[in-house]
Write a protein that holds these residues in place. Structure first.
Motif, PDB file in Angstrom:
ATOM      1  N   PRO A  11     -20.649  15.281 -20.082  1.00 37.18           N
ATOM      2  CA  PRO A  11     -21.164  15.557 -18.898  1.00 37.18           C
ATOM      3  C   PRO A  11     -21.177  17.361 -18.625  1.00 37.18           C
ATOM      4  O   PRO A  11     -21.978  17.816 -18.078  1.00 37.18           O
ATOM      5  CB  PRO A  11     -20.768  14.893 -17.828  1.00 37.18           C
ATOM      6  N   GLU A  12     -19.895  17.724 -18.844  1.00 38.22           N
ATOM      7  CA  GLU A  12     -19.788  19.221 -18.368  1.00 38.22           C
ATOM      8  C   GLU A  12     -20.598  20.058 -19.086  1.00 38.22           C
ATOM      9  O   GLU A  12     -20.784  21.281 -18.940  1.00 38.22           O
ATOM     10  CB  GLU A  12     -18.106  19.558 -18.685  1.00 38.22           C
ATOM     11  N   TYR A  56     -17.679  27.708 -24.103  1.00 36.87           N
ATOM     12  CA  TYR A  56     -18.251  26.625 -23.998  1.00 36.87           C
ATOM     13  C   TYR A  56     -17.419  25.532 -24.650  1.00 36.87           C
ATOM     14  O   TYR A  56     -17.310  24.268 -24.391  1.00 36.87           O
ATOM     15  CB  TYR A  56     -19.886  26.620 -24.303  1.00 36.87           C
ATOM     16  N   PHE A  57     -17.076  25.701 -25.982  1.00 37.94           N
ATOM     17  CA  PHE A  57     -16.517  24.967 -26.754  1.00 37.94           C
ATOM     18  C   PHE A  57     -14.851  24.979 -27.236  1.00 37.94           C
ATOM     19  O   PHE A  57     -14.481  24.006 -27.938  1.00 37.94           O
ATOM     20  CB  PHE A  57     -17.395  24.831 -28.266  1.00 37.94           C
ATOM     21  N   GLY A  58     -14.325  26.078 -26.913  1.00 40.43           N
ATOM     22  CA  GLY A  58     -12.876  26.235 -27.064  1.00 40.43           C
ATOM     23  C   GLY A  58     -12.806  26.658 -28.693  1.00 40.43           C
ATOM     24  O   GLY A  58     -11.508  26.245 -29.106  1.00 40.43           O
ATOM     25  N   ILE A  75     -23.196  22.902 -17.304  1.00 44.91           N
ATOM     26  CA  ILE A  75     -23.195  24.174 -17.841  1.00 44.91           C
ATOM     27  C   ILE A  75     -23.144  25.175 -16.500  1.00 44.91           C
ATOM     28  O   ILE A  75     -22.057  26.127 -16.292  1.00 44.91           O
ATOM     29  CB  ILE A  75     -23.962  24.613 -18.774  1.00 44.91           C
ATOM     30  N   LEU A  76     -24.111  25.037 -15.628  1.00 45.67           N
ATOM     31  CA  LEU A  76     -24.311  26.041 -14.660  1.00 45.67           C
ATOM     32  C   LEU A  76     -22.667  25.820 -13.634  1.00 45.67           C
ATOM     33  O   LEU A  76     -22.503  26.889 -13.128  1.00 45.67           O
ATOM     34  CB  LEU A  76     -25.441  25.425 -13.635  1.00 45.67           C
ATOM     35  N   GLN A  77     -22.561  24.628 -13.653  1.00 47.93           N
ATOM     36  CA  GLN A  77     -21.275  24.638 -12.659  1.00 47.93           C
ATOM     37  C   GLN A  77     -19.921  24.920 -13.343  1.00 47.93           C
ATOM     38  O   GLN A  77     -19.219  25.611 -12.819  1.00 47.93           O
ATOM     39  CB  GLN A  77     -21.102  23.218 -12.271  1.00 47.93           C
ATOM     40  N   LYS A  78     -19.838  24.867 -14.601  1.00 44.57           N
ATOM     41  CA  LYS A  78     -18.584  25.183 -15.604  1.00 44.57           C
ATOM     42  C   LYS A  78     -18.565  26.677 -15.403  1.00 44.57           C
ATOM     43  O   LYS A  78     -17.472  27.262 -15.431  1.00 44.57           O
ATOM     44  CB  LYS A  78     -18.889  24.729 -17.137  1.00 44.57           C
TER      45      LYS A  78
END
Length: 470
Positions: free
Chosen positions: A137-138, A111-113, A144-147
């Motif tokens: 927004p991501e 999520y955060f790299g 999150i669901l789309q990512k």
């Protein structure tokens, strides 16, 4: 020696790497059972900091913090979000060999790299970095669901819920199906008669009619099933110690329910019989509606009565139980099958001692009408870790058909839990690949890869009868 959480994490040979990177990693996610908040999705919640996203409601982490000696004020209490996070950071280095160590660092990466290991030394930097990224927004709930390439989420909802948040989500044309799941446990829990009456009032309001007898109760529950169906539900779920059985009692179920209405207590045997009658009728309705029924069996809940009084349920004081499962499970499924009213069924056990029992039980009721109509569900709760997953996969492979398995789910309250699907997929690919390397399976990568993709996504997509967005 491989790097910790490198690209080949949990993949022990080149075949495993081929299967995971070439077939599993890019598959979408069907998270058909979880406890995510539909309100948070509907409102596209933006988390203020990682404490909200990570520690809010996560009783896995809460248990670890208590075990490490962290005061409750930093867990469920009123301490600041940053101080709670830093207390968790103290614990993380000492969660070595617990799946929390893997999940924590997978989530920081995906999520955060962030590739730093969480500890007191890195806590401040990670807290501030994640806070900044969570404002984007991501990393909103919908983002999150789309990512994470999630195609379907199955939330867990009480029959009395109005499903307004699901309706709101549908109007937003989100490219992720967020479907309610009918969870009627409170409708047949007669342990606390006064509490049951409080619940009946909610159910009466939702159903638009009074409940004076057992027939009324079933009528309202059936109406709610139909209402859930209209709002996209195709699954029901039940959390039970074991499936109830028909008991020899004086009178009948109608008489027992009349006593409940009169606020008169029932014996344990009478409670079980009444629950059995209600549950059988519900399951017949599921079959009529073309739903899938899920049974999560074997949890011994709310063991710590002091903390239950203070914090309520689902706060980290549950454990595996050692209940007898086979006879009631067989009789219950057979009762429904006898009248050809057994719906698609997924069975989850919490005690690994029952793995082979469940894996063989599902085969008794697969009737050739569809592929794997009755499923042995994935490693659940205390078993959704490497050893638990491998044991479930091995039992299913030995006793049934792994190739027909509907795969993994998060069963989580956290929007940051989707890397558990990756965790499962890596374990699955590695398990199959070891057999290839040992000469126990053919080195047919296209065949094995297609089976892996089916288990990761395709089987669930075909099984659950939920229309998803392409």
């Amino acid at each position: 020696m491989k790097n910790f959480l490198g690209e080949d994490f949990l993949l022990e040979n080149t075949t495993a790497e081929q299967l995971y990177h070439g077939f599993a990693s890019s598959m979408p996610i069907m998270d058909y059972h979880c406890h995510l908040s539909p309100k948070d999705i509907a409102e596209n919640r933006q988390f203020n900091h990682i404490t909200d996203a990570w520690l809010e409601g996560d009783h896995y982490k809460w248990r670890a913090m208590r075990t490490f000696g962290i005061d409750e004020s930093f867990i469920t209490g009123s301490k600041s979000p940053e101080s709670k996070f830093k207390e968790w950071a103290k614990v993380v280095p000492f969660t070595i060999r617990n799946p929390l160590y893997h999940w924590t660092h997978l989530e920081l990466q995906r999520y955060f790299g962030i590739h730093d290991l969480l500890s007191p030394d890195t806590a401040e930097k990670i807290y501030q970095s994640t806070r900044e990224k969570l404002s984007q927004p991501e990393l909103s709930t919908q983002g999150i669901l789309q990512k994470m390439n999630v195609k379907m989420v199955g939330t867990t909802d009480d029959p009395a819920d109005d499903l307004a948040h699901h309706q709101s989500i549908k109007k937003q044309n989100l490219k992720v199906v967020v479907a309610p799941t009918f969870r009627p446990d409170k409708a047949y829990n007669f342990t606390d008669v006064n509490g049951y009456h409080t619940y009946l009032e909610k159910l009466e309001k939702a159903g638009g009619q009074s409940i004076k007898n057992l027939s009324d109760l079933l009528e309202v529950l059936f109406k709610r099933i139909e209402y859930f169906h209209e709002n996209g539900a195709r699954l029901a779920d039940h959390g039970l110690e074991y499936l109830p059985g028909a008991q020899r009692i004086e009178g009948n179920a109608d008489d027992l329910f009349d006593r409940v209405i009169q606020k008169r207590s029932l014996s344990a045997q009478e409670q079980e019989h009444l629950a059995y009658v209600i549950l059988v009728e519900l399951c017949k309705k599921y079959h009529q509606m073309g739903w899938t029924q899920q049974f999560h069996l074997g949890a011994l809940r709310n063991n710590n009565k002091r903390f239950y009084r203070e914090l309520g349920p689902d706060t980290g004081f549950d454990s595996m139980g050692d209940f007898s499962q086979a006879r009631n499970l067989s009789a219950f499924l057979s009762t429904l099958d006898e009248e050809n009213q057994l719906a698609r069924t997924v069975l989850y056990n919490l005690n690994p001692a029952d793995n082979e029992l469940f894996a063989t039980m599902v085969g008794n009721f697969n009737d050739g009408s569809m592929k794997a109509k009755v499923q042995f569900g994935s490693g659940w709760w205390f078993l959704d870790q490497k050893d638990g997953m491998e044991r479930q996969l091995n039992a299913l492979s030995n006793m049934g058909l792994l190739s027909c398995f509907v795969g993994m789910l998060t069963d989580s309250r956290s929007f940051l839990s989707f890397p558990r699907h990756e965790y499962f997929r890596r374990i699955l690919c590695n398990l199959i690949a070891k057999d290839v390397e040992n000469g126990e399976l053919p080195n047919d990568i296209p065949l094995l890869g297609s089976i892996v993709q089916d288990i990761c996504f395709n089987n669930a997509k075909n099984y659950f009868n939920v229309a998803i967005h392409d």
